[in-house]
Design a protein around this motif. Structure first.
Motif, mmCIF file in Angstrom:
data_model
loop_
_atom_site.group_PDB
_atom_site.id
_atom_site.type_symbol
_atom_site.label_atom_id
_atom_site.label_comp_id
_atom_site.label_asym_id
_atom_site.label_seq_id
_atom_site.Cartn_x
_atom_site.Cartn_y
_atom_site.Cartn_z
ATOM 1 N N TYR A 42 1.495 4.836 1.238
ATOM 2 C CA TYR A 42 1.095 5.641 2.394
ATOM 3 C C TYR A 42 2.212 6.616 2.730
ATOM 4 O O TYR A 42 3.406 6.289 2.642
ATOM 5 N N THR A 65 -7.876 11.309 4.982
ATOM 6 C CA THR A 65 -6.515 11.324 5.519
ATOM 7 C C THR A 65 -6.413 10.306 6.648
ATOM 8 O O THR A 65 -7.073 10.461 7.682
ATOM 9 N N PRO A 66 -5.615 9.252 6.470
ATOM 10 C CA PRO A 66 -5.433 8.243 7.519
ATOM 11 C C PRO A 66 -4.283 8.637 8.450
ATOM 12 O O PRO A 66 -3.293 9.218 8.010
ATOM 13 N N ARG A 116 0.830 -1.197 0.000
ATOM 14 C CA ARG A 116 0.000 0.000 0.000
ATOM 15 C C ARG A 116 0.868 1.253 0.000
ATOM 16 O O ARG A 116 1.900 1.320 0.674
ATOM 17 N N GLU A 125 2.614 9.744 5.861
ATOM 18 C CA GLU A 125 1.961 10.387 7.008
ATOM 19 C C GLU A 125 1.538 11.824 6.693
ATOM 20 O O GLU A 125 2.302 12.607 6.139
ATOM 21 N N SER A 168 -0.651 3.780 8.478
ATOM 22 C CA SER A 168 -0.698 3.017 7.234
ATOM 23 C C SER A 168 -1.790 1.960 7.248
ATOM 24 O O SER A 168 -2.287 1.557 6.190
ATOM 25 N N ILE A 172 -2.174 9.291 -3.846
ATOM 26 C CA ILE A 172 -1.962 10.427 -2.940
ATOM 27 C C ILE A 172 -1.873 11.686 -3.791
ATOM 28 O O ILE A 172 -0.889 11.888 -4.508
ATOM 29 N N GLN A 228 -5.608 10.575 0.886
ATOM 30 C CA GLN A 228 -5.604 9.570 -0.166
ATOM 31 C C GLN A 228 -6.971 9.528 -0.840
ATOM 32 O O GLN A 228 -7.997 9.664 -0.176
ATOM 33 N N SER A 280 -5.671 3.218 -4.817
ATOM 34 C CA SER A 280 -5.480 4.499 -4.125
ATOM 35 C C SER A 280 -4.413 5.343 -4.810
ATOM 36 O O SER A 280 -3.564 4.834 -5.545
ATOM 37 N N THR A 291 5.829 4.804 1.884
ATOM 38 C CA THR A 291 6.110 3.409 2.203
ATOM 39 C C THR A 291 6.699 2.643 1.020
ATOM 40 O O THR A 291 7.212 1.533 1.197
#
Length: 228
Positions: A8, A69-70, A6, A10, A73, A105, A14, A103, A214
């Motif tokens: 990701y 926004t997570p 995935r 911070e 991860s 970003i 997404q 997904s 990531t």
């Protein structure tokens, strides 16, 4: 072939899209189908539990699209899994999704707002309605200030706040942008990055994002490297 990890980083929003299985699509054919309001209730309740700030969403018979926004991860994967479990229990069926979610970003200040517009135009692209505000199962009405369309759990992205200094200005300006839609090139670029699961932005953004992401944020150059 092994699954790609995935993407990701911070602090970044997404845009994700997940297709429904054929059985789920049949259950969602009716616009007033019970799963629609149930999905929204679950999204509003489960997003904070999984540390996800939801900025926009659209649910159609074919798929579900979310801009969020997570905090970690694992936040978005666990949220999508939880939504799938709840929907499967509601429909009393097996898998409700046709594979993993895709997904991208998008770059803040450049691609986040177009991604939100792209998301809320999803029902229009599927020819379900002629304009985004006519589809009740998305965040479009909330962003344009349409009556009776407020969701307390929806957290507008900072790029949306830049649409105006007052709620009325933001809603009016965003409604105009949504009505105008996106240039075809922008529409294609968002779709391509989403399906390819690559980041969306300019070269400087990509270079900065690569430092904390990531995995690789854009495709590598095809072919063998040139001999020195």
């Amino acid at each position: 072939m092994a699954r790609q990890p995935r993407l990701y980083a911070e602090g970044y929003a997404q845009l994700i899209s997940v297709d429904f299985s054929e059985s789920t699509q049949r259950s969602l054919q009716s616009f007033d189908s019970q799963p629609y309001p149930e999905l929204l209730n679950w999204l509003g309740r489960l997003a904070p539990l999984h540390q996800v700030a939801v900025h926009g969403w659209a649910v159609t018979p074919r798929s579900m699209v979310i801009l969020a926004t997570p905090e970690a991860s694992s936040s978005l994967p666990s949220l999508v899994q939880a939504l799938g479990r709840n929907l499967a229990a509601q429909l009393r069926s097996g898998s409700v999704f046709a594979g993993r979610y895709h997904s991208t970003i998008p770059q803040p200040g450049l691609w986040v707002l177009p991604s939100l517009i792209w998301l809320e135009l999803h029902p229009v692209r599927e020819k379900l309605v002629e304009d985004a505000e006519s589809w009740p199962w998305s965040s479009a009405r909330t962003h344009t200030g349409a009556p009776g369309a407020m969701y307390s759990w929806l957290q507008p992205h900072p790029d949306y706040w830049l649409c105006g200094n007052t709620p009325f200005d933001r809603q009016a300006n965003y409604r105009r942008k949504l009505s105008e839609g996106l240039p075809s090139a922008s529409d294609r670029q968002i779709s391509t990055c989403l399906r390819g699961q690559w980041a969306l932005g300019d070269e400087r953004f990509m270079a900065d994002l690569q430092k904390t992401a990531t995995r690789r944020v854009q495709p590598g150059v095809r072919g063998r490297p040139k001999k020195q």
